[in-house]
Write an enzyme that holds these catalytic residues in place. Structure first.
Site, PDB file in Angstrom:
ATOM      1  N   ASP A 176       2.486 -70.466 -28.467  1.00 23.63           N
ATOM      2  CA  ASP A 176       1.082 -70.836 -28.296  1.00 23.63           C
ATOM      3  C   ASP A 176       0.208 -70.010 -29.222  1.00 23.63           C
ATOM      4  O   ASP A 176       0.571 -68.904 -29.618  1.00 23.63           O
ATOM      5  CB  ASP A 176       0.657 -70.595 -26.845  1.00 23.63           C
ATOM      6  CG  ASP A 176       0.796 -69.119 -26.449  1.00 23.63           C
ATOM      7  OD1 ASP A 176       1.959 -68.628 -26.427  1.00 23.63           O
ATOM      8  OD2 ASP A 176      -0.219 -68.455 -26.205  1.00 23.63           O
ATOM      9  N   TYR A 224       4.804 -70.028 -13.783  1.00 24.17           N
ATOM     10  CA  TYR A 224       4.309 -70.090 -15.158  1.00 24.17           C
ATOM     11  C   TYR A 224       4.530 -71.459 -15.809  1.00 24.17           C
ATOM     12  O   TYR A 224       4.084 -71.684 -16.940  1.00 24.17           O
ATOM     13  CB  TYR A 224       4.986 -69.018 -16.013  1.00 24.17           C
ATOM     14  CG  TYR A 224       4.671 -67.608 -15.561  1.00 24.17           C
ATOM     15  CD1 TYR A 224       3.401 -67.074 -15.722  1.00 24.17           C
ATOM     16  CD2 TYR A 224       5.646 -66.823 -14.953  1.00 24.17           C
ATOM     17  CE1 TYR A 224       3.099 -65.788 -15.304  1.00 24.17           C
ATOM     18  CE2 TYR A 224       5.359 -65.536 -14.529  1.00 24.17           C
ATOM     19  CZ  TYR A 224       4.087 -65.024 -14.709  1.00 24.17           C
ATOM     20  OH  TYR A 224       3.795 -63.746 -14.284  1.00 24.17           O
ATOM     21  N   PHE A 272      10.631 -62.423 -20.124  1.00 22.00           N
ATOM     22  CA  PHE A 272       9.171 -62.370 -20.144  1.00 22.00           C
ATOM     23  C   PHE A 272       8.715 -62.166 -21.591  1.00 22.00           C
ATOM     24  O   PHE A 272       9.425 -61.630 -22.431  1.00 22.00           O
ATOM     25  CB  PHE A 272       8.585 -61.316 -19.202  1.00 22.00           C
ATOM     26  CG  PHE A 272       8.678 -61.731 -17.756  1.00 22.00           C
ATOM     27  CD1 PHE A 272       7.712 -62.553 -17.196  1.00 22.00           C
ATOM     28  CD2 PHE A 272       9.757 -61.327 -16.979  1.00 22.00           C
ATOM     29  CE1 PHE A 272       7.806 -62.942 -15.867  1.00 22.00           C
ATOM     30  CE2 PHE A 272       9.860 -61.721 -15.649  1.00 22.00           C
ATOM     31  CZ  PHE A 272       8.886 -62.550 -15.103  1.00 22.00           C
ATOM     32  N   ASN A 302       6.708 -60.376 -23.435  1.00 23.23           N
ATOM     33  CA  ASN A 302       6.608 -59.152 -24.229  1.00 23.23           C
ATOM     34  C   ASN A 302       7.949 -58.499 -24.533  1.00 23.23           C
ATOM     35  O   ASN A 302       7.983 -57.447 -25.175  1.00 23.23           O
ATOM     36  CB  ASN A 302       5.645 -58.150 -23.577  1.00 23.23           C
ATOM     37  CG  ASN A 302       6.110 -57.694 -22.210  1.00 23.23           C
ATOM     38  OD1 ASN A 302       7.156 -58.107 -21.729  1.00 23.23           O
ATOM     39  ND2 ASN A 302       5.309 -56.833 -21.581  1.00 23.23           N
ATOM     40  N   ASN A 362       2.137 -61.113 -28.140  1.00 30.06           N
ATOM     41  CA  ASN A 362       3.139 -60.160 -27.665  1.00 30.06           C
ATOM     42  C   ASN A 362       4.570 -60.621 -27.918  1.00 30.06           C
ATOM     43  O   ASN A 362       5.458 -59.804 -28.170  1.00 30.06           O
ATOM     44  CB  ASN A 362       2.948 -59.887 -26.175  1.00 30.06           C
ATOM     45  CG  ASN A 362       1.705 -59.065 -25.889  1.00 30.06           C
ATOM     46  OD1 ASN A 362       1.242 -58.316 -26.748  1.00 30.06           O
ATOM     47  ND2 ASN A 362       1.157 -59.203 -24.695  1.00 30.06           N
ATOM     48  N   HIS A 414       0.674 -70.420 -22.132  1.00 30.55           N
ATOM     49  CA  HIS A 414       1.596 -69.454 -22.749  1.00 30.55           C
ATOM     50  C   HIS A 414       3.025 -70.005 -22.803  1.00 30.55           C
ATOM     51  O   HIS A 414       3.865 -69.446 -23.517  1.00 30.55           O
ATOM     52  CB  HIS A 414       1.565 -68.154 -21.946  1.00 30.55           C
ATOM     53  CG  HIS A 414       1.501 -66.910 -22.784  1.00 30.55           C
ATOM     54  ND1 HIS A 414       1.066 -66.879 -24.095  1.00 30.55           N
ATOM     55  CD2 HIS A 414       1.802 -65.618 -22.469  1.00 30.55           C
ATOM     56  CE1 HIS A 414       1.119 -65.640 -24.547  1.00 30.55           C
ATOM     57  NE2 HIS A 414       1.567 -64.857 -23.589  1.00 30.55           N
TER      58      HIS A 414
END
Length: 203
Positions: free
Chosen positions: A103, A14, A76, A78, A124, A19
């Site tokens: 973001d 990632y 993560f 969420n 999220n 994100h």
């Protein structure tokens, strides 16, 4: 004492994605403060604490030394609220003392927008934070990453990496974000909004 939280997802897969621009801002701020060397990365210097990577220190600001806390949740996106709530509880911080960096697909790439509170806007990470701390009234700094092109699902878009043209705009935006964070620490959210939101609108 202020807590600055960059939102993103853990893992090398990632790194550099849209994100994860919140992580990039926090890491750039750590270098600016001299807490991270040019040959080091955030993970090699930070402690694993509050379900995230955590750095703390005194920042030599124009207004005087201020204790700053930098946090990258490793839960993560969420479940970011778990990490934020844990750090806030430990340091007994109130929501106005916490700035979330994230973001935003509703803003053009590289555009900054500071707010003192508001809805999650479908993000999220913000939704998780609101649920964890019980309020929408906490400062946030949004970094524009452009809207997803037609026919590309938003999830795929934000988990993708910036195009070379977008990267040319994001890198200076990350530096400006550091300026905006310092202004928030020194002058408060209203003054920082007045300075940076107005400047961004003229770009």
């Amino acid at each position: 004492m202020k807590l600055i939280v960059g939102l993103g997802n853990p893992g090398q897969q990632y790194a550099g994605t849209r994100h994860n621009v919140g992580f990039e801002v926090v890491e750039a701020l750590g270098r600016r403060l001299g807490w991270i060397g040019s040959s080091q990365d955030f993970a090699s210097v930070a402690k694993r604490k509050f379900e995230g990577l955590f750095l703390e220190g005194m920042a030599p600001l124009a207004s005087g030394p201020e204790k700053l806390l930098l946090l990258e949740p490793l839960t993560f996106m969420n479940r970011s609220g778990q990490s934020v709530q844990s750090a806030m509880a430990f340091f007994q911080l109130q929501p106005p003392d916490v700035l979330i960096v994230l973001d935003d697909t509703a803003l053009p790439v590289g555009r900054l927008r500071l707010r003192s509170g508001g809805s999650s806007g479908g993000h999220n990470g913000l939704r998780s934070i609101e649920e964890a701390i019980g309020t929408q009234q906490y400062p946030r700094l949004r970094i524009g990453v452009d809207a997803a092109p037609e026919l590309i699902p938003q999830r795929d878009y934000v988990l993708g990496r910036f195009s070379p043209e977008q990267r040319k705009r994001i890198d200076p935006a990350i530096r400006r974000a550091g300026d905006a964070i310092i202004a928030w620490v020194e002058k408060g959210i209203d003054a920082a909004m007045s300075l940076f939101n107005a400047a961004e609108d003229k770009m």
